[in-house]
Design a protein around this motif. Structure first.
Motif, PDB file in Angstrom:
ATOM      1  N   LEU A 133      46.021  13.765  41.454  1.00  0.00           N
ATOM      2  CA  LEU A 133      44.565  13.737  41.640  1.00  0.00           C
ATOM      3  C   LEU A 133      44.174  14.597  42.833  1.00  0.00           C
ATOM      4  CD1 LEU A 133      41.814  12.599  40.823  1.00  0.00           C
ATOM      5  CD2 LEU A 133      42.292  10.586  42.241  1.00  0.00           C
ATOM      6  N   ALA A 134      44.974  14.555  43.901  1.00  0.00           N
ATOM      7  CA  ALA A 134      44.692  15.382  45.078  1.00  0.00           C
ATOM      8  C   ALA A 134      44.800  16.868  44.730  1.00  0.00           C
ATOM      9  CB  ALA A 134      45.657  15.019  46.203  1.00  0.00           C
ATOM     10  N   PHE A 135      45.796  17.237  43.924  1.00  0.00           N
ATOM     11  CA  PHE A 135      45.924  18.641  43.512  1.00  0.00           C
ATOM     12  C   PHE A 135      44.686  19.096  42.734  1.00  0.00           C
ATOM     13  CE2 PHE A 135      50.663  18.362  44.076  1.00  0.00           C
ATOM     14  CZ  PHE A 135      50.791  19.490  44.873  1.00  0.00           C
ATOM     15  N   THR A 136      44.204  18.278  41.808  1.00  0.00           N
ATOM     16  CA  THR A 136      43.034  18.682  41.016  1.00  0.00           C
ATOM     17  C   THR A 136      41.798  18.806  41.898  1.00  0.00           C
ATOM     18  OG1 THR A 136      42.441  16.388  40.424  1.00  0.00           O
ATOM     19  CG2 THR A 136      43.959  17.542  38.952  1.00  0.00           C
ATOM     20  N   ARG A 137      41.684  17.953  42.881  1.00  0.00           N
ATOM     21  CA  ARG A 137      40.504  18.006  43.759  1.00  0.00           C
ATOM     22  C   ARG A 137      40.554  19.199  44.700  1.00  0.00           C
ATOM     23  NH1 ARG A 137      39.638  11.416  44.493  1.00  0.00           N
ATOM     24  NH2 ARG A 137      38.389  11.235  42.590  1.00  0.00           N
ATOM     25  N   LEU A 138      41.749  19.620  45.094  1.00  0.00           N
ATOM     26  CA  LEU A 138      41.850  20.851  45.870  1.00  0.00           C
ATOM     27  C   LEU A 138      41.423  22.043  45.016  1.00  0.00           C
ATOM     28  CD1 LEU A 138      42.705  22.370  48.444  1.00  0.00           C
ATOM     29  CD2 LEU A 138      45.024  22.498  47.473  1.00  0.00           C
ATOM     30  N   GLU A 139      41.860  22.054  43.755  1.00  0.00           N
ATOM     31  CA  GLU A 139      41.478  23.132  42.843  1.00  0.00           C
ATOM     32  C   GLU A 139      39.969  23.185  42.646  1.00  0.00           C
ATOM     33  OE1 GLU A 139      43.627  22.731  39.172  1.00  0.00           O
ATOM     34  OE2 GLU A 139      45.539  22.465  40.196  1.00  0.00           O
ATOM     35  N   ASN A 140      39.340  21.992  42.604  1.00  0.00           N
ATOM     36  CA  ASN A 140      37.887  21.920  42.376  1.00  0.00           C
ATOM     37  C   ASN A 140      37.077  22.118  43.641  1.00  0.00           C
ATOM     38  OD1 ASN A 140      38.477  21.291  39.726  1.00  0.00           O
ATOM     39  ND2 ASN A 140      38.305  19.078  40.019  1.00  0.00           N
ATOM     40  N   GLY A 141      37.764  22.220  44.784  1.00  0.00           N
ATOM     41  CA  GLY A 141      37.044  22.312  46.057  1.00  0.00           C
ATOM     42  C   GLY A 141      36.326  21.026  46.409  1.00  0.00           C
ATOM     43  N   LEU A 152      39.223  14.759  47.893  1.00  0.00           N
ATOM     44  CA  LEU A 152      40.565  14.919  48.441  1.00  0.00           C
ATOM     45  C   LEU A 152      40.757  14.030  49.672  1.00  0.00           C
ATOM     46  CD1 LEU A 152      43.313  16.203  48.510  1.00  0.00           C
ATOM     47  CD2 LEU A 152      42.317  18.271  49.487  1.00  0.00           C
ATOM     48  N   GLN A 153      39.717  13.927  50.477  1.00  0.00           N
ATOM     49  CA  GLN A 153      39.799  13.055  51.653  1.00  0.00           C
ATOM     50  C   GLN A 153      39.990  11.598  51.229  1.00  0.00           C
ATOM     51  OE1 GLN A 153      39.801  14.043  54.992  1.00  0.00           O
ATOM     52  NE2 GLN A 153      40.383  11.896  55.313  1.00  0.00           N
ATOM     53  N   ARG A 154      39.363  11.203  50.110  1.00  0.00           N
ATOM     54  CA  ARG A 154      39.552   9.827  49.614  1.00  0.00           C
ATOM     55  C   ARG A 154      41.004   9.601  49.203  1.00  0.00           C
ATOM     56  NH1 ARG A 154      34.504  10.617  47.226  1.00  0.00           N
ATOM     57  NH2 ARG A 154      35.415  11.046  45.156  1.00  0.00           N
ATOM     58  N   CYS A 155      41.610  10.612  48.569  1.00  0.00           N
ATOM     59  CA  CYS A 155      43.030  10.496  48.213  1.00  0.00           C
ATOM     60  C   CYS A 155      43.874  10.318  49.478  1.00  0.00           C
ATOM     61  CB  CYS A 155      43.501  11.743  47.467  1.00  0.00           C
ATOM     62  SG  CYS A 155      42.811  11.950  45.809  1.00  0.00           S
ATOM     63  N   HIS A 156      43.558  11.089  50.490  1.00  0.00           N
ATOM     64  CA  HIS A 156      44.263  11.004  51.774  1.00  0.00           C
ATOM     65  C   HIS A 156      44.104   9.607  52.377  1.00  0.00           C
ATOM     66  CE1 HIS A 156      44.568  11.477  56.187  1.00  0.00           C
ATOM     67  NE2 HIS A 156      45.473  12.415  55.921  1.00  0.00           N
ATOM     68  N   ASP A 157      42.886   9.095  52.363  1.00  0.00           N
ATOM     69  CA  ASP A 157      42.621   7.769  52.933  1.00  0.00           C
ATOM     70  C   ASP A 157      43.287   6.666  52.109  1.00  0.00           C
ATOM     71  OD1 ASP A 157      41.123   9.083  54.822  1.00  0.00           O
ATOM     72  OD2 ASP A 157      39.184   8.622  53.884  1.00  0.00           O
ATOM     73  N   ASP A 158      43.271   6.825  50.785  1.00  0.00           N
ATOM     74  CA  ASP A 158      43.922   5.826  49.926  1.00  0.00           C
ATOM     75  C   ASP A 158      45.417   5.763  50.216  1.00  0.00           C
ATOM     76  OD1 ASP A 158      41.610   5.037  48.644  1.00  0.00           O
ATOM     77  OD2 ASP A 158      41.862   6.426  46.952  1.00  0.00           O
ATOM     78  N   GLU A 176      53.110  12.831  52.288  1.00  0.00           N
ATOM     79  CA  GLU A 176      53.192  14.108  53.020  1.00  0.00           C
ATOM     80  C   GLU A 176      52.621  15.254  52.193  1.00  0.00           C
ATOM     81  OE1 GLU A 176      57.321  14.282  53.883  1.00  0.00           O
ATOM     82  OE2 GLU A 176      57.215  12.873  55.563  1.00  0.00           O
ATOM     83  N   ILE A 177      52.758  15.192  50.883  1.00  0.00           N
ATOM     84  CA  ILE A 177      52.173  16.216  50.004  1.00  0.00           C
ATOM     85  C   ILE A 177      50.655  16.185  50.109  1.00  0.00           C
ATOM     86  CG2 ILE A 177      51.848  16.943  47.615  1.00  0.00           C
ATOM     87  CD1 ILE A 177      54.619  17.580  48.521  1.00  0.00           C
ATOM     88  N   VAL A 178      50.079  14.987  50.042  1.00  0.00           N
ATOM     89  CA  VAL A 178      48.622  14.849  50.098  1.00  0.00           C
ATOM     90  C   VAL A 178      48.093  15.251  51.473  1.00  0.00           C
ATOM     91  CG1 VAL A 178      46.701  13.221  49.929  1.00  0.00           C
ATOM     92  CG2 VAL A 178      48.602  13.079  48.309  1.00  0.00           C
ATOM     93  N   ILE A 179      48.836  14.937  52.522  1.00  0.00           N
ATOM     94  CA  ILE A 179      48.427  15.357  53.871  1.00  0.00           C
ATOM     95  C   ILE A 179      48.372  16.879  53.954  1.00  0.00           C
ATOM     96  CG2 ILE A 179      49.182  15.455  56.285  1.00  0.00           C
ATOM     97  CD1 ILE A 179      50.294  12.593  55.885  1.00  0.00           C
ATOM     98  N   LEU A 189      47.955  18.995  51.461  1.00  0.00           N
ATOM     99  CA  LEU A 189      46.828  19.465  50.649  1.00  0.00           C
ATOM    100  C   LEU A 189      45.516  19.316  51.407  1.00  0.00           C
ATOM    101  CD1 LEU A 189      47.810  17.960  47.157  1.00  0.00           C
ATOM    102  CD2 LEU A 189      47.849  20.375  47.815  1.00  0.00           C
ATOM    103  N   ASN A 190      45.383  18.221  52.117  1.00  0.00           N
ATOM    104  CA  ASN A 190      44.161  17.994  52.896  1.00  0.00           C
ATOM    105  C   ASN A 190      44.033  19.028  54.016  1.00  0.00           C
ATOM    106  OD1 ASN A 190      41.809  16.388  53.068  1.00  0.00           O
ATOM    107  ND2 ASN A 190      42.642  15.283  54.826  1.00  0.00           N
ATOM    108  N   LEU A 191      45.155  19.405  54.599  1.00  0.00           N
ATOM    109  CA  LEU A 191      45.137  20.437  55.642  1.00  0.00           C
ATOM    110  C   LEU A 191      44.683  21.785  55.069  1.00  0.00           C
ATOM    111  CD1 LEU A 191      48.474  19.594  57.509  1.00  0.00           C
ATOM    112  CD2 LEU A 191      46.155  19.328  58.416  1.00  0.00           C
ATOM    113  N   ILE A 192      45.165  22.082  53.851  1.00  0.00           N
ATOM    114  CA  ILE A 192      44.736  23.330  53.204  1.00  0.00           C
ATOM    115  C   ILE A 192      43.234  23.299  52.943  1.00  0.00           C
ATOM    116  CG2 ILE A 192      44.918  24.719  51.101  1.00  0.00           C
ATOM    117  CD1 ILE A 192      47.839  23.809  50.894  1.00  0.00           C
ATOM    118  N   GLN A 193      42.738  22.172  52.451  1.00  0.00           N
ATOM    119  CA  GLN A 193      41.307  22.048  52.158  1.00  0.00           C
ATOM    120  C   GLN A 193      40.466  22.221  53.426  1.00  0.00           C
ATOM    121  OE1 GLN A 193      39.601  21.544  49.145  1.00  0.00           O
ATOM    122  NE2 GLN A 193      37.859  21.951  50.473  1.00  0.00           N
ATOM    123  N   GLN A 194      41.011  21.778  54.552  1.00  0.00           N
ATOM    124  CA  GLN A 194      40.291  21.878  55.833  1.00  0.00           C
ATOM    125  C   GLN A 194      40.552  23.212  56.535  1.00  0.00           C
ATOM    126  OE1 GLN A 194      41.668  18.449  57.982  1.00  0.00           O
ATOM    127  NE2 GLN A 194      40.588  16.996  56.671  1.00  0.00           N
TER     128      GLN A 194
END
Length: 558
Positions: A314-322, A327-333, A352-355, A357-362
């Protein structure tokens, strides 16, 4: 003074019924029987939470929960599928006459008993007593299972089946499940076929297909499943096993269709929704996958049946969608999940993967690159499994898609490909993980071609009369690639030509050491962490301490 066999004062019960009057009657009757502790739940979701975190001697569950869009059978199926009910728990379904046929069909495989409304107290007492008799009659089998002595338990089951003693059919089902677990696939298939011959039962026919699948008899397995589904289109477990068969053969489009049917038949099943969501993702439809993965997370995040790989995808798809907030919700979950299970190593890896991805988004690219480099250092460790490979490859593909280059990335990509691209199914799953950056997907396919070339060269050497050279060739490439297929081929050749190969014992030791170092148990593809073999009977073991590492001993396909 010793307690009588019918003394229930130390027993606990859970009553699940949305009707307060019915619930009160059941509670009163149980207390009249002498049950010491009685807990109640008005909703199936509340009951699920109770059953996930504590054990009851008895569960009395209403079949119909119209307001929740699920049934008592749905609840039971998910609990059994995910091994959340011990053998000792007696599960009685309470149902209206209109749904009697459906429950009666399910009774042969999952229920300890059923009760029609309206009922008398004496009828309930009879059902509870009958179920207790079965539990006591099979106590020796259950005790062996609880102590994880599966060979002894299987032997007891087969003795019960052969003698046609009390509950011989149920014992046969448990025994066949145990034989599958210990790798005796031919014996399991024979036992299932004996049950079919004695009394045609859907679960036994399905067992035949499962044994065929485990033995690598793909054509026979799919034929058996097609016949079973044709005879009973509503037998959902058959779709689970058919989905797994298609998945292992690399027929992802067929697997997707099958998982879709299973999820449609049981819309309240978290496990089946997860299978559909993940298969949709790997099938390339990330838009639809995002919807299904989001639904899975909303529906099951608080449940033990939820697999956190769903949250990673889910985090990967949200990064793709911007989708920054999503993505932050995935990180918090994941943060909340880690608070509940801080010692779970697998969950930590996925977090660690989701973290990252969140860094890339930020746009914190330097930190995300450091995180990827740290993960890349582990790609040859025994603990690094196929799931880790697919996630790391997807993460590197996202960095490449954003034109963020790491000098060492291409060599890491090739290392992953050569280690895990053992067959078409594994290769295409890895390629699907990297689809956002097509060059990496092509490198996976090139890696499989190279592994196949190594295997074919060894086969040619063996067929030309030099099995020793074939084994040494496989060992050479197996050692450098850590590819399980090459090492398995070397092991099989040593077994077949042991007498012809000089230093065969020394070579066998070398193969075993390399296999142990590369963790060959971690190379099987899986749609998340499967808690039960599709279509199988849950075999809960409870005497040995639980492994808190979160490691997967032998991941299964869905």
């Amino acid at each position: 003074m010793a307690k009588r066999d019918d003394d229930l004062s130390s027993c606990s019960a859970l009553v699940v019924d949305g009707n307060p009057t019915s619930r009160s009657i059941l509670i009163a009757q149980l207390r009249d029987f002498g049950v010491g502790t009685v807990i109640q739940a008005s909703r199936a979701a509340d009951a699920r939470r109770q059953l996930e975190y504590r054990t009851f001697d008895f569960v009395l569950c209403e079949q119909n929960f119209a307001a929740e869009g699920m049934t008592g059978q749905d609840l039971l199926d998910d609990l059994r599928r995910n091994q959340l009910l011990p053998f000792s728990t007696i599960f009685i379904m309470i149902t209206a006459e209109a749904t009697y046929a459906k429950v009666a069909e399910a009774a042969e495989s999952a229920l300890d008993g059923y009760l029609l409304k309206p009922h008398k107290a004496t009828h309930l007492a009879e059902r509870l007593q009958q179920a207790r008799v079965r539990k006591l009659s099979l106590h020796g089998i259950f005790s062996a299972i609880e102590s994880e002595d599966y060979e002894a338990a299987a032997k007891l089951c087969m003795e019960r089946f052969d003698s046609k003693g009390l509950f011989w059919l149920y014992a046969a089902r448990v025994g066949a499940e145990l034989l599958l677990r210990v790798g005796r696939f031919a014996d399991a298939q024979k036992l299932y076929q004996s049950v079919v011959a004695a009394k045609t039962l859907p679960w036994a026919k399905l067992g035949v297909a499962r044994a065929q699948l485990e033995a690598g008899q793909m054509t026979q397995a799919t034929s058996t499943l097609e016949n079973l589904i044709s005879a009973d289109p509503s037998f959902t477990d058959a779709y689970d096993v058919m989905g797994r068969a298609h998945f292992e053969m690399g027929r992802f489009d067929k697997a997707l269709e099958t998982y879709k049917m299973a999820a449609m038949l049981t819309p309240a099943s978290i496990s089946r929704l997860q299978n559909l969501a993940m298969m949709t993702y790997y099938g390339g439809d990330h838009v639809e996958a995002e919807k299904l993965l989001d639904r899975t997370a909303r529906m099951g995040l608080e449940s033990k049946m939820f697999d956190c790989q769903s949250l990673v995808l889910l985090a990967f798809t949200r990064l793709e969608n911007g989708d920054r907030k999503g993505l932050q919700r995935c990180h918090d979950d994941f943060g909340r999940l880690m608070e509940r299970n801080p010692d779970n190593a697998r969950q930590r890896r996925l977090s660690e993967i989701v973290i990252a991805l969140n860094l890339i988004q930020q746009h914190q690219f330097a930190q995300s690159v450091d995180a990827v480099r740290a993960m890349a250092k582990t790609v040859t460790s025994p603990e690094f499994d196929f799931e880790s490979a697919s996630n790391l490859l997807a993460l590197m593909a996202h960095l490449a898609n954003k034109a963020i280059q790491l000098n060492e990335v291409e060599s890491v990509v090739d290392t992953l490909g050569l280690r895990f691209c053992s067959n078409r199914s594994l290769t295409e799953l890895l390629a699907a993980s990297a689809q956002i950056h097509p060059p990496y997907a092509e490198r996976m396919r090139a890696s499989q071609a190279l592994v196949l070339e190594y295997a074919e060269t060894a086969m040619s050497l063996s067929m030309s009369g030099d099995p020793s050279a074939a084994v040494r060739n496989l060992l050479l490439h197996g050692k450098t690639t850590l590819n399980a297929r090459l090492l398995d081929n070397a092991f099989q050749l040593l077994q077949k030509h042991h007498a012809k190969i000089k230093d065969a014992d020394a070579l066998s030791t070398e193969v075993a050491e390399i296999r142990a170092n590369c963790g060959v148990g971690n190379v099987k593809a899986s749609l998340g962490e499967q808690k039960r073999q599709a279509g199988g009977l849950a075999l809960r073991t409870g005497t040995k301490p639980a492994d808190k590492s979160g490691e997967k001993a032998a991941p299964r396909t869905a």
